[in-house]
Design a protein around this motif. Structure first.
Motif, PDB file in Angstrom:
ATOM      1  N   ARG A   1       1.017  -1.491   0.293  1.00  0.00           N
ATOM      2  CA  ARG A   1      -0.416   0.115   0.377  1.00  0.00           C
ATOM      3  C   ARG A   1       0.969   0.983   0.321  1.00  0.00           C
ATOM      4  NH1 ARG A   1      -5.729  -0.164   1.130  1.00  0.00           N
ATOM      5  NH2 ARG A   1      -6.746  -1.577   1.560  1.00  0.00           N
ATOM      6  N   LEU A   2       0.412   2.422  -0.142  1.00  0.00           N
ATOM      7  CA  LEU A   2       1.209   3.367  -0.916  1.00  0.00           C
ATOM      8  C   LEU A   2       0.226   4.770  -0.424  1.00  0.00           C
ATOM      9  CD1 LEU A   2       2.525   3.714  -4.555  1.00  0.00           C
ATOM     10  CD2 LEU A   2       3.745   2.979  -2.301  1.00  0.00           C
TER      11      LEU A   2
ATOM     12  N   ALA B   1       7.076 -10.630  -0.931  1.00  0.00           N
ATOM     13  CA  ALA B   1       7.249  -9.148  -0.340  1.00  0.00           C
ATOM     14  C   ALA B   1       6.022  -8.506   0.243  1.00  0.00           C
ATOM     15  CB  ALA B   1       8.829  -8.947  -0.668  1.00  0.00           C
ATOM     16  N   SER B   2       5.690  -8.142   1.022  1.00  0.00           N
ATOM     17  CA  SER B   2       4.976  -7.179   1.643  1.00  0.00           C
ATOM     18  C   SER B   2       5.540  -5.972   2.300  1.00  0.00           C
ATOM     19  CB  SER B   2       4.088  -7.921   2.207  1.00  0.00           C
ATOM     20  OG  SER B   2       2.711  -7.149   2.368  1.00  0.00           O
ATOM     21  N   VAL B   3       5.637  -4.780   2.014  1.00  0.00           N
ATOM     22  CA  VAL B   3       5.946  -3.531   2.561  1.00  0.00           C
ATOM     23  C   VAL B   3       4.775  -2.758   3.476  1.00  0.00           C
ATOM     24  CG1 VAL B   3       7.101  -1.391   2.773  1.00  0.00           C
ATOM     25  CG2 VAL B   3       7.531  -3.415   1.062  1.00  0.00           C
ATOM     26  N   LEU B   4       5.547  -2.355   4.967  1.00  0.00           N
ATOM     27  CA  LEU B   4       4.299  -1.275   5.655  1.00  0.00           C
ATOM     28  C   LEU B   4       4.760  -0.207   5.552  1.00  0.00           C
ATOM     29  CD1 LEU B   4       4.057  -3.822   8.784  1.00  0.00           C
ATOM     30  CD2 LEU B   4       2.369  -3.186   6.142  1.00  0.00           C
ATOM     31  N   GLY B   5       4.562   1.079   5.451  1.00  0.00           N
ATOM     32  CA  GLY B   5       4.610   2.525   5.349  1.00  0.00           C
ATOM     33  C   GLY B   5       5.194   2.826   4.456  1.00  0.00           C
ATOM     34  N   ALA B   6       4.797   1.992   3.301  1.00  0.00           N
ATOM     35  CA  ALA B   6       5.800   2.642   1.840  1.00  0.00           C
ATOM     36  C   ALA B   6       5.022   4.211   2.098  1.00  0.00           C
ATOM     37  CB  ALA B   6       5.282   1.730   0.446  1.00  0.00           C
ATOM     38  N   SER B   7       5.729   4.572   0.680  1.00  0.00           N
ATOM     39  CA  SER B   7       4.836   6.775   0.088  1.00  0.00           C
ATOM     40  C   SER B   7       5.061   6.148  -1.481  1.00  0.00           C
ATOM     41  CB  SER B   7       5.664   7.015   0.777  1.00  0.00           C
ATOM     42  OG  SER B   7       5.364   8.534  -0.042  1.00  0.00           O
ATOM     43  N   THR B   8       4.445   6.763  -1.778  1.00  0.00           N
ATOM     44  CA  THR B   8       4.427   7.543  -3.722  1.00  0.00           C
ATOM     45  C   THR B   8       5.403   8.054  -4.095  1.00  0.00           C
ATOM     46  OG1 THR B   8       3.331   9.209  -3.610  1.00  0.00           O
ATOM     47  CG2 THR B   8       1.420   7.619  -3.791  1.00  0.00           C
ATOM     48  N   MET B   9       6.330   8.382  -2.980  1.00  0.00           N
ATOM     49  CA  MET B   9       8.161   9.702  -2.868  1.00  0.00           C
ATOM     50  C   MET B   9       9.006   8.085  -3.111  1.00  0.00           C
ATOM     51  SD  MET B   9       7.679  12.414  -0.883  1.00  0.00           S
ATOM     52  CE  MET B   9       6.650  11.988   0.904  1.00  0.00           C
ATOM     53  N   ASP B  10       8.319   6.936  -2.814  1.00  0.00           N
ATOM     54  CA  ASP B  10       9.290   5.724  -2.043  1.00  0.00           C
ATOM     55  C   ASP B  10       9.633   5.243  -3.953  1.00  0.00           C
ATOM     56  OD1 ASP B  10       9.489   6.445   0.235  1.00  0.00           O
ATOM     57  OD2 ASP B  10       8.205   4.319   0.866  1.00  0.00           O
TER      58      ASP B  10
END
Length: 565
Positions: free
Chosen positions: A73-74, A507-516
């Motif tokens: 999620r972004l 893989a799954s990511v928490l806390g990702a952002s559109t800026m990443d």
């Protein structure tokens, strides 16, 4: 090969006279495997709906990518500014740096409301960093961008975007016309607040046909070279969401049980057609290409009460309207006659047709700005609302040294912002009995950056439990209105699905952002990540061996647009 194609290829070959450009097979051999990255935007495709419909089997190709790739999620910037997520993806920095938050904004040094475009972004998109890296780049219909000279490849803006901010343009110049000649004009059905059933059916059919049109155009551009980076966006789910989300959601305040059996399928059908298009574009390419599917925000019900914000600010005494001259009888009579003629003798549909077809947008914008300015006594106004057709409410302080007639000292800025937030959070929706404002936030609590004070000073997010026709406050009682609002707004989260040779399956990511995403894509292309970018490389989704063998390299490169541009 057509004559127009010959023209296109000649321009492509002549774009870099010191380099021989050859149209290559996508699978040409090389001693060093090519690091290809494809980014496909799915504008306003909702993460919850993707997860649900993939699980149900409605989106089999996306389900396969979820099984073999990575998901995150972004966190979008939508919570503050609905128009900022794509510029934030493009530049890798927040709105307080790139400065783009809404298609209308107050012009610096004035009180004029102007229509802004991609040229108002203070940062260049991340692919500009590839201009001297020997990378071939194709950029097609990425929102809030324009072609940038010097990039080795092709760029097209405004051909099939949901809401283009500039006229269609491209580098090479002839390419945008080439696309129209080959695939036809990209139509955009007008979003109406109270459309007829016939209009909705027509809009649905046009938007679904646009997916095929965009798919064919993307395939044509993909075949022009062996691209190192190919970035494009499907805009159709964005339009379909605004037009038809209320038919899909049975709990929506505008849900129509009579139309929903047919029109309620427009949204899921759009997702299915996009799934089919992605399969056609990507199947068989994941062995040698890293793919990112990106949505920077989703879709949900709109409950905005922003159209009442001017009345609230005046009732609280922050914004002051000019005093009328004389007894106003002449102007009042003239106004009533004018309104009677307009409303009685000229049907609304005819007025709309005349405005759309014969009145320049620049004239509409100038009249809008004049009306805004003439409605405020700047010498007595401490804070004022900023007009928007979107969902959040925007407040700006009439600040000394920033506004041309600013009266609020800089020393009082923070206290006044917090006072306004406190007052706005006292608003109650009488129809629900609950708070009408979910939160009112001083922008300084959220962002930092060189262009922070170009943004609104306070952002109002409305509660999402009922339509707002009335607002009650302990200090002034109740104000009312019944202005039509758009039926759907953007939900806060987007998502990314990544797959390919360098992506860790599952893989799954928490806390990702559109800026990443910008740093991650630059890293995969073997480029240094500028320190000016606010995001990070999403190492959690990358192959562990790759990340261990090639640490992230940083640089002092800048994406800032020179002041003179």
């Amino acid at each position: 090969v057509t004559a127009s194609s010959h023209c296109f290829f000649r321009l492509l070959l002549s774009a870099r006279p010191n380099k021989i450009s050859v149209i290559m097979s996508k699978h040409s051999s090389s001693a060093n495997p090519k690091q290809r990255v494809v980014v496909i935007g799915l504008d306003s495709v909702d993460p919850d709906l993707v997860k649900l419909w993939a699980k149900e089997g409605r989106l089999p190709f996306l389900r396969s990518l979820l099984d073999q790739g990575a998901w995150a999620r972004l966190m979008s910037t939508r919570g503050m500014f609905s128009d900022s997520p794509w510029p934030t993806f493009n530049t890798g920095v927040p709105p307080s740096k790139h400065g783009f938050y809404n298609f209308q904004a107050i012009q610096n040094g004035t009180t004029d409301i102007v229509r802004v475009g991609e040229h108002c972004s203070r940062f260049l998109p991340f692919w500009w960093l590839l201009r001297d890296a020997g990378k071939r780049v194709a950029v097609f219909d990425v929102p809030k961008t324009k072609p940038i000279p010097g990039i080795d490849g092709i760029q097209v803006s405004g051909w099939g975007e949901e809401y283009p901010l500039i006229e269609k343009s491209s580098l090479p110049i002839s390419l945008v016309q080439e696309l129209t000649d080959r695939f036809g004009r990209y139509p955009r059905p007008k979003e109406l607040f109270d459309p007829s059933y016939r209009h909705e059916i027509k809009s649905r059919d046009i938007l679904l046909a646009n997916i095929e049109r965009k798919l064919n155009a993307i395939q044509f551009l993909q075949e022009q070279d062996d691209w190192d980076l190919f970035v494009t966006v499907f805009a159709e789910a964005h339009s379909v969401g605004h037009h038809f989300y209320h038919h899909h959601d049975t709990h929506h305040w505008a849900h129509d049980p009579q139309r929903s059996p047919v029109l309620g399928q427009a949204l899921p059908t759009t997702y299915t057609e996009l799934d089919n298009a992605l399969k056609e574009l990507l199947q068989g390419r994941l062995e040698d290409t890293t793919v990112f599917l990106v949505s920077v925000h989703g879709i949900t019900t709109n409950y905005s009460g922003s159209y009442l914000l001017q009345g609230v600010m005046e009732s609280l005494g922050y914004q002051v309207a000019p005093d009328g001259g004389g007894d106003g009888s002449h102007s009042a009579n003239s106004q009533s006659v004018s309104e009677w003629v307009k409303d009685t003798l000229i049907p609304n549909s005819l007025r709309q047709f005349i405005n759309d077809k014969f009145v320049a947008q620049s004239h509409h914008d100038a009249m809008f700005s004049l009306q805004f300015n003439s409605g405020i006594d700047w010498q007595r106004t401490r804070a004022f609302f900023l007009p928007t057709e979107h969902f959040q409410g925007f407040i700006r302080i009439n600040l000394q040294g920033r506004e041309p007639e600013g009266i609020v000292p800089v020393s009082d800025y923070d206290a006044l912002c917090r006072e306004i937030c406190h007052e706005l959070e006292q608003l109650v929706n009488p129809d629900t009995g609950n708070r009408a404002v979910k939160r009112a936030v001083p922008i300084t609590d959220i962002y930092q950056g060189n262009n922070l004070y170009d943004l609104p000073d306070v952002v109002v997010e409305w509660a999402e439990d009922g339509l707002i026709h009335h607002l009650n406050h302990p200090k002034f009682g109740t104000i009312s209105g019944h202005e039509a609002i758009r039926k759907a707004q953007h939900s806060e989260d987007g998502f990314v699905i990544a797959a390919g040779p360098h992506i860790r399956p599952g893989a799954s990511v928490l806390g990702a952002s559109t800026m990443d995403l910008a740093p991650t894509i630059l890293y995969l292309l073997g480029q240094a990540v500028p320190d000016v970018l606010d995001g990070r490389v999403l190492s959690e989704i990358l192959d562990e061996q790759l990340y261990q063998d090639r640490p992230v390299e940083h640089s002092s490169q800048t994406l800032t647009v020179p002041q003179k541009v």
